[in-house]
Design an enzyme around this catalytic site. Structure first.
Site, PDB file in Angstrom:
ATOM      1  N   GLU A 129       0.876  -1.175   0.000  1.00  0.00           N
ATOM      2  CA  GLU A 129       0.000   0.000   0.000  1.00  0.00           C
ATOM      3  C   GLU A 129       0.913   1.224   0.000  1.00  0.00           C
ATOM      4  O   GLU A 129       1.837   1.311   0.812  1.00  0.00           O
ATOM      5  CB  GLU A 129      -0.868  -0.008   1.250  1.00  0.00           C
ATOM      6  CG  GLU A 129      -1.828   1.172   1.346  1.00  0.00           C
ATOM      7  CD  GLU A 129      -2.629   1.141   2.628  1.00  0.00           C
ATOM      8  OE1 GLU A 129      -3.820   1.429   2.584  1.00  0.00           O
ATOM      9  OE2 GLU A 129      -2.037   0.821   3.693  1.00  0.00           O
ATOM     10  N   GLU A 186      -8.740  11.665   2.530  1.00  0.00           N
ATOM     11  CA  GLU A 186      -9.112  10.852   3.683  1.00  0.00           C
ATOM     12  C   GLU A 186      -9.302  11.750   4.898  1.00  0.00           C
ATOM     13  O   GLU A 186      -8.606  12.752   5.050  1.00  0.00           O
ATOM     14  CB  GLU A 186      -8.021   9.828   4.010  1.00  0.00           C
ATOM     15  CG  GLU A 186      -7.694   8.883   2.883  1.00  0.00           C
ATOM     16  CD  GLU A 186      -6.649   7.858   3.286  1.00  0.00           C
ATOM     17  OE1 GLU A 186      -6.666   7.434   4.458  1.00  0.00           O
ATOM     18  OE2 GLU A 186      -5.821   7.505   2.443  1.00  0.00           O
TER      19      GLU A 186
END
Length: 310
Positions: free
Chosen positions: A119, A210
């Site tokens: 990631e 986010e």
């Protein structure tokens, strides 16, 4: 995708949040508010939206690569959203808009690879918390007008695109924060590789917003530039020898020389050094349409999707 609570003390549950949405592939012709987790395509772009259901968050897809989000998640809310591509690749990514967080939030180029499962974040802007405080610093990189700090962090038994797994996160965190600009992703991928942080085959890649236990708003537009490469130049040269020897050549970006050796007859010629990738640049991979030679170093394959000049 990562929950902002993930890294270190302040980040405890983390990542993979974007992996959690059910595999709904929704083609949206018109702009509409989205309040439940989903992935899909919109106006030629892949998008992903995930929320843990706490707090209030509303995401909307706009024309082409545009999207917007408003949130008020002080009561434990956590979300991640954005637009981009599936699969991603080493490419120049341009973005612009407004990012106005109040509390803990990120604006980043975000993606996943498999084989190895990784990631990654290229963090361009953030709110009240710098996630690098809880990770291992491995180096620095200068790219696109700023220094970036490079970090590595291991997630243990956390959500991912292949289910609950243990995997590494790679981070580049920009020192001069911004909400508009162009990210040369190949520079980051190459810098990570130089520290032994290798990527696998690309899964999705998005411009991500986010927010964790915070509030704010963002309206962003993302678009792709050319596949990232570097280095150009041209040169010519020739060499000859007498006897039964052989010729040799050396070519660099912008110039080349040729020499012939031996006691017989032989010749060598230097060719063009133009349009070759610079050291650390991409030089191959499935679907790659850029340069396949290196102005410095040797083109080596990391996987079927990505080769670079090392």
């Amino acid at each position: 995708m990562i929950s902002l609570s993930s890294v270190a003390i302040a980040l405890t549950t983390v990542v993979g949040a974007l992996a959690l949405p059910s595999d709904q592939s929704v083609n949206l012709a018109a702009r509409q508010a989205i309040t439940s987790s989903q992935t899909g395509t919109n106006n030629g772009y892949y998008y992903s939206f995930w929320t843990n259901g706490a707090g209030s968050v509303s995401y909307s897809n706009g024309a082409a690569g545009q999207f917007s989000v408003n949130w008020a998640n002080q009561g434990g809310g956590d979300f991640t959203c954005g637009k981009g591509w599936n699969p991603g690749k080493a490419q120049d990514i341009s973005f612009s808009g407004t990012f106005t967080p109040n509390g803990n939030a990120y604006l980043s180029i975000y993606g996943w690879t498999t084989g190895p499962l990784v990631e990654y974040y290229i963090l361009e802007n953030f709110g009240s918390y710098n996630p690098g405080n809880g990770m291992t610093h491995v180096g620095t990189l200068t790219s696109d007008g700023s220094d970036y700090d490079i970090y590595k962090h291991t997630q243990v038994n956390q959500p991912s695109i292949v289910g609950t797994s243990t995997f590494d996160q790679y981070w580049s965190i920009r020192k001069n924060k911004r909400s508009s600009g162009t990210v040369t992703t190949a520079n980051h991928f190459s810098a990570w590789a130089s520290h032994g942080m290798n990527l696998g085959s690309h899964n999705y890649q998005i411009l991500s917003v986010e927010g964790y236990q915070s509030s704010g708003s963002a309206s962003m537009t993302v678009s792709a530039g050319s596949s990232s490469s570097g280095g150009s130049g041209s040169g010519s040269g020739s060499g000859s020898g007498s006897g039964s020897g052989s010729g040799s050549q050396t070519t660099t970006a912008g110039s080349s020389t040729g020499t012939g050796t031996g006691s017989g007859s032989g010749s060598g010629s230097g060719g063009s050094g133009g349009n070759c990738a610079a050291q650390w640049g991409q030089c191959g991979g499935q679907g790659w349409n850029g340069p396949t030679c290196c102005s410095s170093g040797t083109c080596k394959a990391s996987n079927q999707w990505y080769s670079q000049c090392l």
